[in-house]
Design a protein around this motif. Structure first.
Motif: not given
Length: 115
Positions: A28-48
């Motif tokens: 886990a050292n030197s991780i550049y970016a972290m974040g969250w996405y979500r995916q609802a049923p029947g939908k594409e994964r969405e950047l939060l």
């Protein structure tokens, strides 16, 4: 390899708040970016939202002003504070990180917002 484990999902009423947490382990050292996405049923994964190691953030339009990301570089954790939740926020929420050009995903935690 980086392992990501999310926690904090569950059921909340519309208008309520919830906090998600994600912990990175392994290489886990030197991780550049972290974040969250979500995916609802029947939908594409969405950047939060994504946050860099330097603290720069990029929020998706659907959550800007309602969700807030925070990151602890020393602990390799990232939290997502979600306020004013709506039924359409119901989804499987994934933690994500980018390390040395490789993308890693958590297994996801379910958030359900009841009307």
């Amino acid at each position: 390899q980086v392992q990501l484990v999310e926690s904090g999902g569950g059921l909340v009423q519309a208008g309520g708040s919830m906090r998600l947490s994600c912990a990175a382990s392994g290489s886990a050292n030197s991780i550049y970016a972290m974040g969250w996405y979500r995916q609802a049923p029947g939908k594409e994964r969405e950047l939060l939202v994504v946050i860099t190691s330097g603290g720069r953030t990029n929020y998706g339009a659907s959550v800007k002003g309602r969700f807030t990301i925070s990151r602890d570089n020393a602990e390799n954790t990232v939290d997502l504070q979600m306020n004013s939740l709506k039924p359409e926020d119901s989804a499987l929420y994934y933690c994500y990180c980018n390390r040395d050009g490789f993308v890693y995903w958590g297994q996801g935690t379910t958030v359900t917002v009841s009307s």
